[in-house]
Scaffold this active site. Structure first.
Site, PDB file in Angstrom:
ATOM      1  N   HIS A  31     -26.301 -16.833  35.468  1.00  0.00           N
ATOM      2  CA  HIS A  31     -26.040 -17.255  34.092  1.00  0.00           C
ATOM      3  C   HIS A  31     -25.554 -16.086  33.236  1.00  0.00           C
ATOM      4  O   HIS A  31     -24.542 -16.161  32.542  1.00  0.00           O
ATOM      5  CB  HIS A  31     -27.322 -17.860  33.508  1.00  0.00           C
ATOM      6  CG  HIS A  31     -27.174 -18.330  32.093  1.00  0.00           C
ATOM      7  ND1 HIS A  31     -27.485 -17.528  31.020  1.00  0.00           N
ATOM      8  CD2 HIS A  31     -26.727 -19.502  31.581  1.00  0.00           C
ATOM      9  CE1 HIS A  31     -27.241 -18.193  29.908  1.00  0.00           C
ATOM     10  NE2 HIS A  31     -26.789 -19.405  30.223  1.00  0.00           N
TER      11      HIS A  31
ATOM     12  N   CYS B 210     -11.141 -22.823  39.170  1.00  0.00           N
ATOM     13  CA  CYS B 210     -11.761 -22.344  37.946  1.00  0.00           C
ATOM     14  C   CYS B 210     -13.073 -21.612  38.211  1.00  0.00           C
ATOM     15  O   CYS B 210     -13.785 -21.250  37.290  1.00  0.00           O
ATOM     16  CB  CYS B 210     -11.969 -23.483  36.949  1.00  0.00           C
ATOM     17  SG  CYS B 210     -13.082 -24.762  37.566  1.00  0.00           S
TER      18      CYS B 210
END
Ligand code: PEP
Ligand code: MG
Length: 897
Positions: A463, A839
């Site tokens: 994250h 992506c």
């Protein structure tokens, strides 16, 4: 038997082409310079093949190699007219060790091999310089003993000091007797300490130096360097011996480093430095001892200073010729001995990214290279230096830990252990580094205000890493050496304890964590940067989009040349202020109606966000992905947040805790996330689709041109999943069209990030307008390695040579890559016009981009700060791909990935 030794002298060398593996970079380079008719000292290189044979035998140099060395020395005696150990004109050798690349820990150079108690006298007579001859001999003994006996140089210094004191002088011995006494003590010391006699036979000296240099391959520093850089254990080193140059003798000698260009301006003009030899240099009024070479050549190549003891015009001419041979700015090391010039080493001039661009653009302007060639000269990853602050590396830095280079750039600031603290410090205008074990969605506000982020755990797609890259903040993750103690608010490193508020510096480009404040260099985008980007845009085939959610990111990406948004992670839009509350209300709603009500509160936020993104992207494609992460990520954590949320929802804390517990999953990454959310709670996908369509209509009306959003469904594994969600999206589109009285154009596509989606790509493609490869999850699911935990053990995998690169950074071409190629092939079979992009993080990685070019993807999408890198990397890949195709194979081979 194959030869193991290769000779070189000006105008002739045994081997040059691609020789670094055989001759080491030093030997190969001398061979190259020799073949270009540049003056080099004659010599020979004992190849890595010889090293390999000796290493396998493990004991002394093999006899055939000794014979070959003897023959090479005889050859050298002939070409120099000197004799190894001769009592007239003795031959002395410099012995240098090198592997194919620079490697710390290998043997240091040993100079003056061939000096002994007799030849030192001969040299003294020949040069009429007793002190120089003995100084050289002393240095030879010291470095020989250091290499062969692992002797401590300090011991010899002590002996010299004792001798000086006994003779009542300071500094070097003055007379022959004093010198001889000193050398005798050196001999005695070696005998006493190492039970050895310093060999007096030059050939024996030479083979002992070669043998010890061979053994330096096993030095632990060298070994760990190899592990770190993936250099095979059997690559080996080579040893080069060449005739000595007396570059330190007098003012007729010296040492220099010249660069063929002024790297700052790009102009072709000799720059660099020259250190005059001998002890007289101070008398000429140069206490530092170096002259800038730029002063050397006045108009027309005439020497401007009488201080340069060799032919300055010849120096300039040789360097210029080497530059045109290499086709790039070069840097050379040279020596002058008795007024004669010798080159010892050359390399393409070392330079920062800014200088590299300057020179490349200049070479194009001078017509020396083509635009494509200029592009190939640039290391795309180095462009980072121009986009982020970097560390001013002037002194040794107090590094307290090394982790993953998770998001580039350097940052320095006060330690804050919570996002709240980070915000408070930032509000006072103080620089902050947010230091967390790992970050969670609720840390995003802390990350936004921080100058940099240090997450003790996690890898390059954790994250912290993904968010930091998105918002362009330097970030280091996975630093095993550091521990956070939240109780006493300390950060502990071996031997150091830092407290909240102490200064710390991180380098997200290298992964280093540094104690204290460090000066940072500000990024500068010079004019040539834009020129280079123009070259790149002309050369590339693939489009470059960006991964962006916020207007700040989208604007930055546009400025860097992004051609649209390839991934808008809508979940990132739900973390701030009021939104997270509405989000929690939605997630914790007891039923669909409750959820719909909460979603209505979120609608305006999303709609206005999307309008802004459409406007910034002004007609460029925008791919918006439906909510992807497991819902529990948005839930309140800690007692305070839970109490606050319970109050907001008007329910008992106990009830809230129960609902939270119900959402908990054993393996959330493979749990209730992605399109599974849209299938369980269609109202979420419908609300998002509505926000997108309403925003598209509004932005389109404002711009006077239709906006065509691309809606992307995450974590699809089955065609029916996509069909289910697409049906909802289509229905909402019809509703909005009816409400607004205008048609709504849009595309619906799928992320491809699960192996099943790859295998079924042909059938999924029948109902998808586009595919975008989510290489983060695809890598995770293909390897079965958790992307959040990989950092903990992948480092061992590098060390053990099991993997060479982090597959979460550079696409694993053999495994994950094969699957991507398969999906591309299958998708185009059923839907030839399908748009294909990537992506995942690998979309901004140059090596991966080369792979995506070969695989034939239409675009890559990456975080804003990597857009320029991707533009150059895409251009390079396209150029190389065209050349390979033109080169005759005609096949788009993937073998080079
Ligand atoms: C991916 O999985 O590669 C991706 C782009 O999605 P995310 O990182 O948001 O899971
Ligand atoms: Mg994903």
């Amino acid at each position: 038997m194959a030869r193991k030794i290769f000779t070189f002298m000006r105008g002739a060398s045994d081997r040059t082409a691609d020789a670094t593996e055989a001759l080491g970079f030093k030997g190969a380079n001398l061979a190259l310079l020799a073949s270009l008719d540049m003056p080099v000292p004659p010599g020979f290189t004992v190849s890595t093949a010889a090293w390999r044979e000796a290493a396998n035998l493990r004991g002394g140099l093999p006899q055939p190699l000794r014979s070959e060395i003897n023959a090479a020395v005889e050859w050298l005696e002939t070409v120099t007219g000197r004799k190894f150990g001769g009592n007239e004109k003795p031959l002395l050798l410099a012995v240098r060790t090198s592997a194919r690349t620079q490697m710390p820990g290998l043997a240091e150079t040993v100079l003056d091999v061939g000096l002994n108690d007799a030849t030192v006298e001969t040299v003294a007579i020949e040069l009429d310089d007793l002190s120089f001859a003995y100084r050289s001999y002393r240095r030879f003994i010291e470095s020989f003993a250091a290499l062969v006996y692992d002797a401590d140089p300090g011991a010899f210094e002590e002996i010299a000091d004792e001798e000086a004191e006994a003779s009542g002088r300071s500094g070097d011995p003055q007379t022959r007797e004093e010198w001889r006494r000193l050398i005798a003590r050196y001999h005695a010391f070696i005998e006493a300490e190492y039970d050895a006699v310093l060999p007096q036979t030059p050939l024996e000296q030479l083979s002992m130096v070669i043998e010890a240099s061979f053994a330096s391959w096993r030095n632990p520093v060298a070994r760990s360097h190899r592990v770190l850089h993936g250099i095979p254990e059997n690559a080996g080193l080579a040893v080069t011996a060449h005739a000595m140059i007396f570059n330190e003798r007098d003012r007729n000698s010296g040492t220099g480093r010249a660069v063929s260009r002024d790297l700052r301006s790009g102009e072709p003009r000799l720059t660099g430095e020259f250190w005059l030899g001998g002890r007289e240099r101070a008398e000429i009024g140069d206490p530092v001892g170096s002259w800038p070479l730029s002063d050397l050549i006045a108009d027309g190549g005439r020497p401007a200073g009488d201080w340069f003891p060799a032919d300055a015009a010849a120096l300039a001419a040789h360097v210029r010729r080497l530059e045109s041979h290499v086709g790039d700015a070069v840097e050379v090391d040279f020596m002058v001995g008795d007024g004669e010039l010798f080159f010892l080493q050359s390399r393409t001039a070392r330079r920062g990214a800014g200088e590299a661009i300057r020179v490349a653009v200049e070479l194009v302007k001078e017509g020396l290279i083509e635009e494509e060639e200029a592009l190939l000269r640039i290391d795309p990853a180095s462009l980072d230096q121009l986009l982020h602050p970097t560390i001013e590396r002037t002194t040794d830095l107090p590094i307290i830990g090394r982790g993953m280079p998770a998001s580039p750039g350097a940052a320095t600031g006060e330690i804050a252990f919570t996002s709240e603290r980070a915000e408070a410090l930032a509000a006072e205008g103080r620089p902050v580094i947010l230091v967390r074990n790992e970050t969670f969605p609720e840390d995003i506000h802390g990350m936004h205000v921080a100058n940099g982020v240090l997450a003790i755990r996690g890898g390059t797609t954790s994250h912290a890493a993904v968010v930091a890259r998105g918002i362009g903040k330097p970030c280091v993750t996975g630093v095993g050496a550091l521990r956070i103690n939240l109780e006493d608010e300390t950060l502990q490193a071996p031997g150091v304890i830092l407290r909240a508020g102490d200064m710390i510096t991180i380098d997200g480009s290298s992964g280093e964590v540094i104690e204290g404040r460090v000066e940072l260099k500000r990024p500068s985008l010079i004019g040539d940067f834009a020129t280079l980007m123009d070259y790149a845009d002309r050369a590339r085939r693939m489009r470059v989009r960006t991964n962006a959610e916020t207007p700040v990111e989208a604007r930055a990406a546009r400025a860097f040349g992004a051609e649209g948004i390839g991934l808008c992670r809508t979940e990132h839009m739900f973390f701030e202020g009021d939104r997270i509350r509405a989000m929690r209300e939605m997630i914790l709603a007891p039923d669909g109606d409750g959820r719909r009500l909460a979603l209505e509160k979120l609608l305006p936020f999303q709609r206005s966000d999307f309008i802004e993104l459409f406007e910034i992207m002004a007609g460029l494609p925008v791919t918006i992905r439906l909510l992807d992460p497991p819902l529990h990520e948005f839930l309140p954590k800690g007692d305070a947040e839970i109490a606050e949320t319970a109050a907001m929802l008007g329910i008992e804390e106990g009830v809230l805790r129960q609902r939270i517990a119900k959402l908990e999953e054993f393996n959330p990454m493979l749990g209730h996330r992605g399109c599974r959310l849209a299938i369980s709670y269609p109202e979420i996908a419908e609300a998002q689709a509505r926000a997108i369509f309403e925003a598209a209509v509004e932005a389109g009306e404002r711009a006077g041109e239709a906006v065509v959003p691309e809606i992307m469904v995450p974590l699809v594994g089955m065609r029916k999943e996509l069909a289910f969600v697409k049906e909802r999206i289509d229905r909402v589109a019809q509703l909005v069209a009816a409400e607004r009285g205008r048609s709504v154009h849009y595309q619906v596509g799928s992320m491809i990030e699960l192996p099943r989606a790859v295998v079924r790509a042909d059938t999924i493609a029948e109902i998808a307008d586009f595919f975008s490869f989510g290489t983060n999850d695809l890598t995770q699911t293909v390897f079965g390695i958790s992307r959040d935990d990989a950092g903990n053990f992948l480092s061992t995998y590098y060390r053990q040579g099991i993997i060479e690169r982090d597959p979460f950074q550079t696409v694993d071409a053999d495994g994950v890559g094969e699957l991507i190629a398969l999906a591309v092939e299958k998708a185009r079979r059923t839907r030839p016009d399908i748009q294909l992009g990537v992506c995942g993080e690998q979309g901004g990685d140059p090596a991966s981009i080369a792979f995506f070019e070969q695989t034939g993807l239409d675009y890559v999408s990456c975080s804003p700060f990597r857009v320029p890198i991707a533009r150059v990397a895409a251009a390079q890949s396209a150029i190389l791909e065209r050349r390979a195709t033109r080169g005759g194979t005609g096949v788009k081979g993937r073998s080079r990935a």
